[in-house]
Every structure is written in structure tokens, then in C-alpha cells.
Design a protein around this motif. Structure first.
Motif, mmCIF file in Angstrom:
data_model
loop_
_atom_site.group_PDB
_atom_site.id
_atom_site.type_symbol
_atom_site.label_atom_id
_atom_site.label_comp_id
_atom_site.label_asym_id
_atom_site.label_seq_id
_atom_site.Cartn_x
_atom_site.Cartn_y
_atom_site.Cartn_z
ATOM 1 N N SER A 1 3.869 -13.826 -2.142
ATOM 2 C CA SER A 1 4.656 -13.924 -3.371
ATOM 3 C C SER A 1 4.388 -12.765 -4.333
ATOM 4 O O SER A 1 5.257 -12.436 -5.146
ATOM 5 N N ALA A 2 3.251 -12.112 -4.240
ATOM 6 C CA ALA A 2 2.923 -11.014 -5.158
ATOM 7 C C ALA A 2 3.509 -9.675 -4.705
ATOM 8 O O ALA A 2 3.402 -8.679 -5.410
ATOM 9 N N PHE A 3 4.158 -9.656 -3.548
ATOM 10 C CA PHE A 3 4.684 -8.413 -2.988
ATOM 11 C C PHE A 3 6.195 -8.329 -3.145
ATOM 12 O O PHE A 3 6.888 -9.343 -3.176
ATOM 13 N N THR A 4 6.701 -7.099 -3.209
ATOM 14 C CA THR A 4 8.141 -6.870 -3.275
ATOM 15 C C THR A 4 8.760 -7.187 -1.911
ATOM 16 O O THR A 4 8.044 -7.294 -0.903
ATOM 17 N N GLU A 5 10.055 -7.281 -1.865
ATOM 18 C CA GLU A 5 10.755 -7.544 -0.604
ATOM 19 C C GLU A 5 10.471 -6.438 0.409
ATOM 20 O O GLU A 5 10.229 -6.707 1.588
ATOM 21 N N GLU A 6 10.484 -5.197 -0.037
ATOM 22 C CA GLU A 6 10.195 -4.061 0.854
ATOM 23 C C GLU A 6 8.764 -4.161 1.402
ATOM 24 O O GLU A 6 8.530 -3.937 2.591
ATOM 25 N N GLN A 7 7.819 -4.509 0.549
ATOM 26 C CA GLN A 7 6.432 -4.659 0.984
ATOM 27 C C GLN A 7 6.290 -5.814 1.975
ATOM 28 O O GLN A 7 5.524 -5.717 2.938
ATOM 29 N N ARG A 8 7.038 -6.876 1.766
ATOM 30 C CA ARG A 8 6.986 -8.014 2.698
ATOM 31 C C ARG A 8 7.462 -7.604 4.086
ATOM 32 O O ARG A 8 6.897 -8.028 5.100
ATOM 33 N N LYS A 9 8.500 -6.783 4.141
ATOM 34 C CA LYS A 9 8.996 -6.290 5.433
ATOM 35 C C LYS A 9 7.924 -5.438 6.116
ATOM 36 O O LYS A 9 7.718 -5.537 7.332
ATOM 37 N N THR A 10 7.251 -4.618 5.336
ATOM 38 C CA THR A 10 6.169 -3.798 5.880
ATOM 39 C C THR A 10 5.035 -4.687 6.377
ATOM 40 O O THR A 10 4.466 -4.440 7.450
ATOM 41 N N LEU A 11 4.711 -5.735 5.631
ATOM 42 C CA LEU A 11 3.645 -6.654 6.040
ATOM 43 C C LEU A 11 4.015 -7.418 7.311
ATOM 44 O O LEU A 11 3.141 -7.719 8.131
ATOM 45 N N GLU A 12 5.294 -7.705 7.504
ATOM 46 C CA GLU A 12 5.732 -8.340 8.754
ATOM 47 C C GLU A 12 5.488 -7.397 9.929
ATOM 48 O O GLU A 12 5.058 -7.831 11.005
ATOM 49 N N LYS A 13 5.758 -6.113 9.733
ATOM 50 C CA LYS A 13 5.473 -5.124 10.781
ATOM 51 C C LYS A 13 3.973 -5.057 11.042
ATOM 52 O O LYS A 13 3.531 -4.935 12.191
ATOM 53 N N MET A 14 3.194 -5.122 9.974
ATOM 54 C CA MET A 14 1.741 -5.112 10.109
ATOM 55 C C MET A 14 1.269 -6.336 10.900
ATOM 56 O O MET A 14 0.384 -6.228 11.755
ATOM 57 N N ASP A 15 1.872 -7.500 10.634
ATOM 58 C CA ASP A 15 1.538 -8.717 11.377
ATOM 59 C C ASP A 15 1.770 -8.506 12.873
ATOM 60 O O ASP A 15 0.975 -8.955 13.705
#
Length: 168
Positions: free
Chosen positions: A96-110
Motif C-alpha cells: 500500500s505504501a508503493f506507487t502503481e509503477e513500483q508495485r509492478k516492479t515488485l511483482e517482477k521482483m517476486d
């Protein structure tokens, strides 16, 4: 300022990617530092707290694990990534503390993390940092082992011959 950091990190990542693709995997003989080595045991002290930088560095660590030069020294190298510092925030399923763009990046990281685990790279997270930065331990993937103190874990690996690669 954060956009500038993301852009810089992405530029570095793509530059490294182009170098890796253009050079291709190099045999161990091309690395004087690997001559005489009979194993490749490595610990990554991972503290990179921004999503783009973390993705770039985790991807590079994974590529290093599978590199032909490393495999010529160790058929099955032993790599460990210990997440400490602000990097622990990136491991939480609460985004919730991340932007939508950051969330997409974090999904790639996952996805990279899952590939690392599948390939045999051990992942640990420092509970001290998790608690210090207010991350709920229950929101961290079960793929990642929770250790009480990442420094003690790091000390132990190094005492057992693991090389340290800091990622700050």
C-alpha cells in the motif's frame, strides 16, 4: 528526486544487461580471480530499498548464479541473499505504501525471487529489520527464511568461507 533515482537505476540495469548480452557468458578461464577456486560460496548482503534498484540487483545476482564461468568452478554454487535494512519493506505482500509503477516492479521482483528459490539460492530476511521498519512478518513470503539477526547469519556464512557481496 525519486524519479531521477529510478531513471538512473534503470539506466545502469539496462547498461549491464546490454553488456551481459553482448559479451555472452564467459568461461572461468577469462576470470583470473576464479583461477584456483574450487567452489563458489557467496552471500549477498542485500539492503537496496528501492524497487527498481532491487529488481536490477536481484536479477544480476541470479544471472551470476547461472553464469557459465561460475558453473565451471562449481557445478552447484552456494548463494545466499540476506535481506536487511530498508530492503525488508520490499518483501511484504502489503504494498500500500508503493506507487502503481513500483508495485509492478515488485511483482517482477517476486518472480525473480521465485526463480532464485527454484534454482537453489537460499533467501533470508532479518527479523530485527522487519520489526524495526514495521513490516508484519506474516506478510513475507514463506519462500524466504526469517532469521532473528541478519548480521549473525552473515557472520556465520563468512566464517564458513562464503564471500561477501554488499548490495546497498
Amino acid at each position: 528526486m525519486e524519479t531521477k533515482n529510478v531513471f538512473s537505476t534503470m539506466l545502469v540495469f539496462f547498461s549491464l544487461l546490454v553488456l551481459l548480452i553482448s559479451a555472452g557468458p564467459a568461461p572461468a578461464g577469462q576470470y583470473k580471480a576464479l583461477q584456483g577456486a574450487d567452489s563458489v560460496d557467496t552471500i549477498f548482503d542485500f539492503r537496496k530499498g528501492n524497487p527498481a534498484g532491487a529488481l536490477a540487483n536481484l536479477s544480476l545476482a541470479h544471472e551470476t548464479f547461472t553464469d557459465k564461468a561460475i558453473r565451471e568452478v562449481s557445478e552447484k554454487p552456494r548463494f545466499v541473499v540476506i535481506f536487511m535494512g530498508t530492503a525488508v519493506k520490499l518483501l511484504s505482500s502489503d504494498r500500500s505504501a508503493f506507487t502503481e509503477e513500483q508495485r509492478k516492479t515488485l511483482e517482477k521482483m517476486d518472480n525473480v525471487i521465485s526463480k532464485m528459490v527454484k534454482d537453489g539460492i537460499k533467501l533470508e530476511v532479518c527479523l530485527y529489520a522487519v520489526e524495526y521498519f514495521g513490516v508484519d512478518p506474516e506478510t513475507i513470503s514463506p519462500e524466504i527464511d526469517v532469521v532473528p539477526n541478519g548480521w549473525i547469519s552473515s557472520i556465520g556464512y563468512q566464517a564458513n568461507g562464503y564471500a561477501l557481496v554488499p548490495i546497498f
